[in-house]
Design an enzyme around this catalytic site. Structure first.
Site, short mmCIF file in Angstrom:
data_model
loop_
_atom_site.label_atom_id
_atom_site.label_comp_id
_atom_site.label_asym_id
_atom_site.label_seq_id
_atom_site.Cartn_x
_atom_site.Cartn_y
_atom_site.Cartn_z
N HIS A 82 0.86 -1.19 0.00
CA HIS A 82 0.00 0.00 0.00
C HIS A 82 0.89 1.23 0.00
CE1 HIS A 82 -4.26 1.17 0.50
NE2 HIS A 82 -3.75 2.32 0.93
N ASP A 161 -13.64 2.72 7.27
CA ASP A 161 -12.65 3.43 6.46
C ASP A 161 -13.31 4.00 5.21
OD1 ASP A 161 -9.93 4.32 5.82
OD2 ASP A 161 -10.09 2.92 4.16
N ARG A 168 -12.78 12.60 4.80
CA ARG A 168 -11.45 13.24 4.93
C ARG A 168 -11.08 13.95 3.65
NH1 ARG A 168 -7.83 8.46 5.60
NH2 ARG A 168 -6.14 9.93 5.85
N SER A 183 -6.15 4.18 8.67
CA SER A 183 -6.86 3.95 7.42
C SER A 183 -6.17 2.83 6.63
CB SER A 183 -6.88 5.26 6.62
OG SER A 183 -7.21 5.03 5.28
N LYS A 187 -7.31 -1.59 6.64
CA LYS A 187 -7.63 -2.31 5.39
C LYS A 187 -6.72 -3.53 5.27
CE LYS A 187 -7.32 1.41 2.54
NZ LYS A 187 -7.59 2.67 3.17
N1 URA Z 1 -4.18 5.52 1.52
C1 URA Z 1 -5.15 5.15 2.39
O1 URA Z 1 -5.72 4.08 2.24
N2 URA Z 1 -5.43 5.93 3.41
C2 URA Z 1 -4.81 7.11 3.63
O2 URA Z 1 -5.12 7.78 4.60
C3 URA Z 1 -3.81 7.51 2.72
C4 URA Z 1 -3.50 6.70 1.65
#
Ligand code: URA
Length: 429
Positions: A82, A161, A168, A183, A187
């Site tokens: 990620h 999320d 956000r 966040s 995930k």
């Molecule tokens: N990617 C995400 O999933 N969340 C964030 O807050 C920033 C990048």
């Protein structure tokens, strides 16, 4: 409990209890706490932070807001990657099929565009028919068939999320380190993975402008990863210029396919393969980064990574057979250099906002994306240019928005006589 009391406590720097955090997020999901109240709490967190105990409670509540997956019945190493958000960053689209073809299972839950950064889910949805909204059951089924699948948060997986992420984006509350950490990690932990590599973007086109901020975020992410028994490695990469030759929506799918055909830009390939090498080391398939990179180069050369990508698209109901013809933009315009010299610097965040203006991101709650939109970067940092040379090709299917984006782009490149020092990979752990 009273929402305004919890918001005021955080605003005044008083620590929140686990129960208060849990109650606030759950009530938001049940529509009892309003968007305004959640945005206020997020803004208070942006200014006052979360301590370790609050961060764990926040992350755990986000994970438990939906179902989690487990691959305990499988012998495969399960891993994911990620990033904290970039411009032109399509590494996930390339890395997922590469790892799948090396027998790593990748159950990726990705995000949409956040502020000036692009989102993997929006890019995938530019493929006609592609379904990013899979049930948990079909997500798992696709992974069992092709070792990989990419979906978005849903009402079943990480619903908290999903709802907070969008809010956000619209309320200027993104760059809070603990909230970014929760966040992303919620995930990833929900996916039931054994290993994770995080690409923390640093620079003028990232949420984190300095490596020190990046190191603080890395520490939070590693702590959370370790406590949930997920091996977590970090790459810090520069976002002082866009990654690859294109940024946008369908044009990034095209560039990913080119890279999977072993014909992509070198910066994109370099970052993708170092991220993948970290996972291959975690999985015990490579002894070091060099070995991990070589293994990935083999599956790019043999075409097996591209085959995995095509299968992923098909299993998620996308159609991409004639990919050079899909999503052709109606309009295009060039931006030219206004002096001769060496490209020293981009204002990458401004390029990101120009992409949002073109139709690649969300200005409003009901923004409709323009899948044809994007920018081609004809020259990059270190290139010698002469006055009047082409710098960017800008394209979309809405003339007014194209003009607006071009205005933003006009002052987003700095040309000098000095040789710049640009490093893509800033550090790794
Ligand atoms: N990617 C995400 O999933 N969340 C964030 O807050 C920033 C990048």
């Amino acid at each position: 409990m009273i929402p305004s009391d919890i918001i005021s406590k955080k605003r005044d720097g008083i620590l929140l209890s686990k129960d208060e955090i849990k109650w606030f997020i759950s009530s938001y999901l049940e529509d009892k706490v309003s968007d305004a109240q959640m945005a206020s709490l997020l803004m208070a967190i942006y200014f006052k932070g979360l301590n370790k105990r609050e961060l764990y409670a926040f992350t755990e509540t986000m994970i438990n807001s939906g179902s989690t997956i487990n691959f305990k019945d499988s012998d495969f190493f399960v891993a994911d990657k990620h990033s904290t958000g970039g411009i032109g960053d399509k590494t996930s689209l390339i890395l997922v099929p590469i790892l799948a073809s090396l027998n790593i299972k990748v159950p990726m839950i990705a995000g949409r565009g956040l502020a000036f950064t692009g989102g993997t889910i929006d890019k995938l949805e530019s493929i006609p028919g592609f379904n990013t909204n899979q049930s948990l059951k079909s997500f798992k089924k696709i992974i069992l068939k092709n070792n990989s699948s990419i979906i978005s948060q849903s009402n079943e997986i990480c619903p908290a999320d999903k709802k907070i992420y969008r809010l956000r984006d619209l309320t200027g509350t993104i760059p809070s380190l603990p909230v970014i950490c929760s966040s992303i990690m919620s995930k990833k932990i929900s996916e039931g993975i054994n290993g994770l590599v995080l690409d923390i973007k640093i620079g003028n086109g990232a949420f984190l402008k300095t490596i020190d901020e990046g190191r603080n975020l890395a520490k939070l992410m590693k702590d959370v990863g370790n406590s949930f028994k997920v091996k977590t490695d970090i790459i810090f990469s520069s976002m002082d210029q866009p990654l690859g030759d294109y940024a946008g929506l369908f044009c990034e799918i095209q560039e990913a396919i080119k890279t999977l055909s072993n014909d992509g830009p070198s910066d994109l390939k370099e970052l993708t393969l170092i991220l993948g090498a970290k996972i291959l080391i975690q999985a015990g398939k490579a002894k070091n980064l060099d070995e991990g990179i070589k293994l990935q180069e083999q599956v790019l050369r043999s075409g097996s990574a591209l085959k995995r990508f095509n299968k992923l698209v098909k299993l998620q109901k996308g159609t991409i057979d004639n990919y050079t013809e899909i999503n052709r933009p109606k309009y295009q315009k060039f931006i030219f250099t206004d002096k001769s010299g060496i490209i020293n610097k981009f204002n990458t965040e401004r390029i990101g906002w120009a992409l949002v203006e073109l139709g690649c991101g969300y200005k409003y709650t009901d923004s409709i994306l323009d899948y044809t939109a994007g920018i081609q970067f004809i020259n990059k940092i270190g290139d010698n240019v002469i006055n009047g040379e082409k710098l960017f090709r800008v394209f979309n299917s809405n003339k007014k928005r194209l003009e607006e984006a071009c205005l933003l782009l006009k002052s987003s490149c700095y040309i000098d006589n000095k040789v710049p020092s640009f490093k893509l990979i800033l550090d790794e752990h």
